[in-house]
Design a protein around this motif. Sequence first.
Motif, PDB file in Angstrom:
ATOM      1  N   GLY A  66       0.802  -1.212   0.000  1.00  0.00           N
ATOM      2  CA  GLY A  66       0.000   0.000   0.000  1.00  0.00           C
ATOM      3  C   GLY A  66       0.836   1.262   0.000  1.00  0.00           C
ATOM      4  O   GLY A  66       0.453   2.274  -0.591  1.00  0.00           O
ATOM      5  N   PRO A  69       1.131   1.520  -4.438  1.00  0.00           N
ATOM      6  CA  PRO A  69      -0.297   1.688  -4.160  1.00  0.00           C
ATOM      7  C   PRO A  69      -1.185   1.179  -5.280  1.00  0.00           C
ATOM      8  O   PRO A  69      -0.875   1.343  -6.468  1.00  0.00           O
ATOM      9  CB  PRO A  69      -0.436   3.202  -3.971  1.00  0.00           C
ATOM     10  CG  PRO A  69       0.769   3.799  -4.619  1.00  0.00           C
ATOM     11  CD  PRO A  69       1.861   2.799  -4.466  1.00  0.00           C
ATOM     12  N   ASN A  89      -6.846   1.620  -0.153  1.00  0.00           N
ATOM     13  CA  ASN A  89      -5.673   1.917   0.655  1.00  0.00           C
ATOM     14  C   ASN A  89      -5.260   0.647   1.396  1.00  0.00           C
ATOM     15  O   ASN A  89      -5.771   0.341   2.469  1.00  0.00           O
ATOM     16  CB  ASN A  89      -5.979   3.040   1.646  1.00  0.00           C
ATOM     17  CG  ASN A  89      -4.723   3.568   2.322  1.00  0.00           C
ATOM     18  OD1 ASN A  89      -3.771   2.829   2.557  1.00  0.00           O
ATOM     19  ND2 ASN A  89      -4.714   4.847   2.646  1.00  0.00           N
TER      20      ASN A  89
END
Length: 340
Positions: A41, A45, A50
């Motif tokens: 994350g 990403p 998230n």
Amino acid sequence: MTDISATHVVPSRPVADRAARTRLAYLDGWRGLSIALVLIGHFFPVPGINLGVLGVEFFFVLSGRLMGEILFIERYPLKKFFKRRFSRIYPALLVFVIVAMVALSGTFIAFKWKAALTALTFTYNYAGILVTRAGALDHIWSLCIEEHAYIILALISVIVSSRSRVVVLLLALALLAMANGAVSYWVFGMGYEATYWRTDVHIASILLSASICLLKADGRLPAVFRGKHVALAASICAVVLFLDRVPTPIHYLFAVPLLALAVNALDFSPRYLTGLLSSWPMATLGLWSYSLYLWQQPFYKFVYEQGSAPIPMLAGVFVCALCSYYVIERPAREWLNRNW
């Protein structure tokens, strides 16, 4: 995050008061999955979700399960419990904060002695909202919540003797914390950090998992939640509910209870799932997870704020974390446990 031993109370009768603790590798693997989600994350990403925030929730529900077993089922002596928590957590944290302050002074990550002090006194999750913060220490908010949970659950274990009453109290406190978060976010318009960095909101994850752990140990967990595929199905549903398009309070009102159920339902899962979590890569990541969690933050800040290449930064995380684990964390823990 912190590493309570990934052990499990195996009951020899419906109420597990006489219980032997055996190490379950798939709980180490769950911790490894947690830190993997945080690292992915932060450094790679995935649009729409998230994974770093999700990884923290994986950590929290595991801590809730393990604290439920240690404090309420095994009735581990509190003096020894806190000594072991200190020896496990504090030496590595102290070294990290000092090294980060020295190494990062004058960089874009402005260090403030007040922020360092609040990190070392486990008050950063409130001070970071109200007083001062430093980017390389922002992840300490989650460690603060876990430390506060140790104290709260230990007090409950002393004050409330009946496990049935403990479950009721834990569920009531968890519901209040979840409602507190929803009201803070939706009604008072507080942001994510001002709401979900707070122990009085985020402790719900740990309390829910601990309560499910006790229901399971006492044979009161409904059969529908003890199915072979409950852990996997609940985890998948939780991940879907953590998508960015889902309102933030929904993550914590519905997805977190699913994760709390999932980590406790692992005991009933088929071999393909527990075997994957028990594999050497996952279990080893779990072993290193606390040091990885400490050291990933400053490198993540270089990627996030300075646009540094993620792969070299991630390599730096592992170098620092492994040095921390083998030079500081493990030797300090062993020495303190042996001599204290």
